[in-house]
Design an enzyme around this catalytic site. Structure first.
Site, short mmCIF file in Angstrom:
data_model
loop_
_atom_site.label_atom_id
_atom_site.label_comp_id
_atom_site.label_asym_id
_atom_site.label_seq_id
_atom_site.Cartn_x
_atom_site.Cartn_y
_atom_site.Cartn_z
N ARG A 158 29.24 14.13 -26.13
CA ARG A 158 28.58 14.18 -24.81
C ARG A 158 27.31 15.04 -24.81
O ARG A 158 26.96 15.65 -23.80
CB ARG A 158 29.54 14.71 -23.72
CG ARG A 158 30.81 13.93 -23.56
CD ARG A 158 30.61 12.52 -22.98
NE ARG A 158 31.89 11.87 -22.87
CZ ARG A 158 32.44 11.13 -23.84
NH1 ARG A 158 31.80 10.93 -24.98
NH2 ARG A 158 33.61 10.57 -23.67
N SER A 173 35.25 12.18 -15.37
CA SER A 173 35.71 13.49 -15.84
C SER A 173 34.68 14.56 -15.50
O SER A 173 33.50 14.42 -15.84
CB SER A 173 35.92 13.46 -17.35
OG SER A 173 36.99 12.61 -17.65
N GLU A 189 31.00 18.54 -17.75
CA GLU A 189 30.44 17.29 -18.28
C GLU A 189 29.44 16.73 -17.27
O GLU A 189 28.39 16.20 -17.64
CB GLU A 189 31.56 16.27 -18.54
CG GLU A 189 31.01 14.95 -19.05
CD GLU A 189 32.08 14.03 -19.63
OE1 GLU A 189 33.05 14.54 -20.23
OE2 GLU A 189 31.94 12.81 -19.47
C1 FAD Z 1 35.08 6.40 -12.38
C2 FAD Z 1 34.22 6.96 -13.49
C3 FAD Z 1 34.65 6.86 -14.80
C4 FAD Z 1 33.87 7.38 -15.85
N1 FAD Z 1 34.30 7.25 -17.12
C5 FAD Z 1 33.54 7.70 -18.15
C6 FAD Z 1 33.96 7.55 -19.51
O1 FAD Z 1 34.99 7.00 -19.82
N2 FAD Z 1 33.14 8.05 -20.47
C7 FAD Z 1 31.97 8.66 -20.20
O2 FAD Z 1 31.26 9.08 -21.14
N3 FAD Z 1 31.55 8.81 -18.93
C8 FAD Z 1 32.29 8.35 -17.90
N4 FAD Z 1 31.86 8.52 -16.60
C9 FAD Z 1 30.62 9.28 -16.34
C10 FAD Z 1 29.34 8.43 -16.29
O3 FAD Z 1 29.62 7.07 -15.97
C11 FAD Z 1 28.57 8.46 -17.62
O4 FAD Z 1 28.17 9.78 -17.94
C12 FAD Z 1 27.32 7.57 -17.58
O5 FAD Z 1 26.77 7.50 -18.88
C13 FAD Z 1 26.24 8.06 -16.61
O6 FAD Z 1 25.31 7.01 -16.47
P1 FAD Z 1 24.38 6.89 -15.18
O7 FAD Z 1 23.44 5.77 -15.40
O8 FAD Z 1 25.21 6.82 -13.94
O9 FAD Z 1 23.62 8.27 -15.25
P2 FAD Z 1 23.31 9.32 -14.08
O10 FAD Z 1 24.61 9.85 -13.55
O11 FAD Z 1 22.38 8.72 -13.10
O12 FAD Z 1 22.59 10.46 -14.91
C14 FAD Z 1 23.33 11.28 -15.82
C15 FAD Z 1 22.35 12.12 -16.63
O13 FAD Z 1 21.58 11.27 -17.46
C16 FAD Z 1 20.19 11.41 -17.18
N5 FAD Z 1 19.57 10.09 -17.30
C17 FAD Z 1 19.89 8.96 -16.63
N6 FAD Z 1 19.11 7.95 -17.05
C18 FAD Z 1 18.29 8.46 -17.99
C19 FAD Z 1 17.25 7.92 -18.82
N7 FAD Z 1 16.91 6.62 -18.73
N8 FAD Z 1 16.62 8.73 -19.70
C20 FAD Z 1 16.97 10.03 -19.79
N9 FAD Z 1 17.92 10.61 -19.04
C21 FAD Z 1 18.58 9.83 -18.16
C22 FAD Z 1 20.12 11.96 -15.76
O14 FAD Z 1 18.91 12.66 -15.55
C23 FAD Z 1 21.33 12.86 -15.75
O15 FAD Z 1 21.05 14.09 -16.35
C24 FAD Z 1 32.62 8.01 -15.55
C25 FAD Z 1 32.19 8.09 -14.22
C26 FAD Z 1 32.96 7.55 -13.20
C27 FAD Z 1 32.46 7.62 -11.79
#
Ligand code: FAD
Length: 305
Positions: free
Chosen positions: A172, A219, A289
């Site tokens: 992560r 998480s 996280e």
């Molecule tokens: C129900 C649920 C289940 C989940 N299960 C998992 C799991 O199994 N495994 C897991 O790893 N995560 C899980 N997550 C967490 C989340 O989905 C991941 O971390 C996901 O990768 C975040 O993606 P996002 O597009 O929503 O990013 P955001 O939440 O919008 O951003 C997260 C971070 O990434 C940065 N970011 C976003 N896009 C970019 C880009 N293009 N370039 C640079 N930085 C960027 C943002 O600035 C921020 O710091 C879960 C979340 C939920 C709600």
């Protein structure tokens, strides 16, 4: 390297004071001063080039790993969800995909291409850009295990192609140049047995173990080496613990849910409480996280809520 900006694109002048609760899976978060949702990479380049260098820029995928504080964001937010949903099979083994593409779409398309392992992306409810930033993982798979190269953009709007070796990757954690992701090329393998049934089975397992369908960020804490944050939180008797509208899920102790009307301050207070309780009982310091950004809300007397 390519600094060309296409003037024929319509320029997004952005929204002002956009409530971030509309863009985060916890459904909390105060207003962002400026909010942009570019429809193309040239438009995005133009926005970055035009923003004064002293304006802080925050990137947003689907907000599934973000806690935005109630006072909102002083600066600009760039949402990638409006970028073209590019997903191309480059050759037998490689797939090129844009940052704004949902991980679920990547998983399904790779199954159709008979390429894997990529079904695990179905468990990540965010964008490919967010998965690259977080090195998101599920069901034993991790995003960066399959990255060959990435396309990035810097604060001036200049686009770069970078090999995987430009980044230091861990659980992560992704460290590399101060740039943001526009997309990636993944190198995968032929997977004849790959099917939609694999994805369905993964999602069923997940549904049984996690509180899906209620606002959360997945998480909250990273798993400490050799242990699980959820196990420690459950052992500390914190399932169901509540502050305001924020509650430690009864179904999965490493999830904090918005049980109704939560503020970011409620969630942050519960995070602090869980962390302090686990540390007191087990001597283990849980690391976040989820990413926390923005300003706390100030009261009329100028104090913090
Ligand atoms: C129900 C649920 C289940 C989940 N299960 C998992 C799991 O199994 N495994 C897991 O790893 N995560 C899980 N997550 C967490 C989340 O989905 C991941 O971390 C996901 O990768 C975040 O993606 P996002 O597009 O929503 O990013 P955001 O939440 O919008 O951003 C997260 C971070 O990434 C940065 N970011 C976003 N896009 C970019 C880009 N293009 N370039 C640079 N930085 C960027 C943002 O600035 C921020 O710091 C879960 C979340 C939920 C709600």
């Amino acid at each position: 390297m390519n600094a060309v900006v296409d003037d024929s694109q319509q320029f997004d002048s952005g929204l002002r004071d956009e409530p971030m609760r509309k863009h985060t899976s916890w459904r909390v978060g105060g207003p962002a001063d400026r909010f942009f949702k570019p429809r193309s990479v040239p438009e995005l380049q133009r926005i970055l080039a035009d923003l004064s260098p002293d304006v802080p820029v925050h990137w947003l995928g689907l907000g599934s790993n973000l806690l935005v504080r109630d006072g909102g964001i002083r600066g600009a937010v760039i949402a990638t969800a409006g970028l073209p949903k590019d997903l191309t099979r480059v050759d037998d083994q490689r797939v090129r995909v844009g940052a704004g593409v949902a991980c679920m779409l990547l998983a399904k398309q790779c199954v159709r291409f008979k390429l894997g392992p990529a079904a695990f992306f179905a468990g990540i409810p965010g964008t490919v850009g967010g998965a690259l930033a977080m090195n998101a993982g599920a069901f034993g798979g991790e995003t960066w295990n399959h990255v060959e190269s990435v396309l990035t953009v810097d604060r001036h709007g200049v686009v770069h192609t970078r090999p995987r070796t430009d980044f230091a990757i861990a659980y992560r954690t992704v460290r590399g140049p101060a740039e943001w992701f526009l997309g990636a090329t993944f190198r995968l393998e032929h997977e004849a047995e790959s099917s939609m049934a694999t994805i369905k089975a993964m999602l069923a397992r997940r549904n049984a173990a996690q509180p899906l369908g209620v606002p959360s960020c997945g998480s909250v804490f990273r798993n400490p080496a050799g242990d699980f944050a959820g196990r420690l939180i459950e052992q500390a008797g914190l399932k169901g613990r509540r502050i305001g509208g924020a509650m430690v899920s009864e179904k999965h102790a490493n999830f904090i849910i918005n049980a109704g009307g939560a503020t970011a301050a409620d969630i942050e207070a519960l995070i602090d409480d869980v962390r302090a309780t686990v540390e007191r009982q087990f001597g283990a310091r849980l690391e976040l996280e989820v990413r926390v950004i923005g300003e706390p809300e100030t009261t009329s007397s100028g104090g913090r809520r």
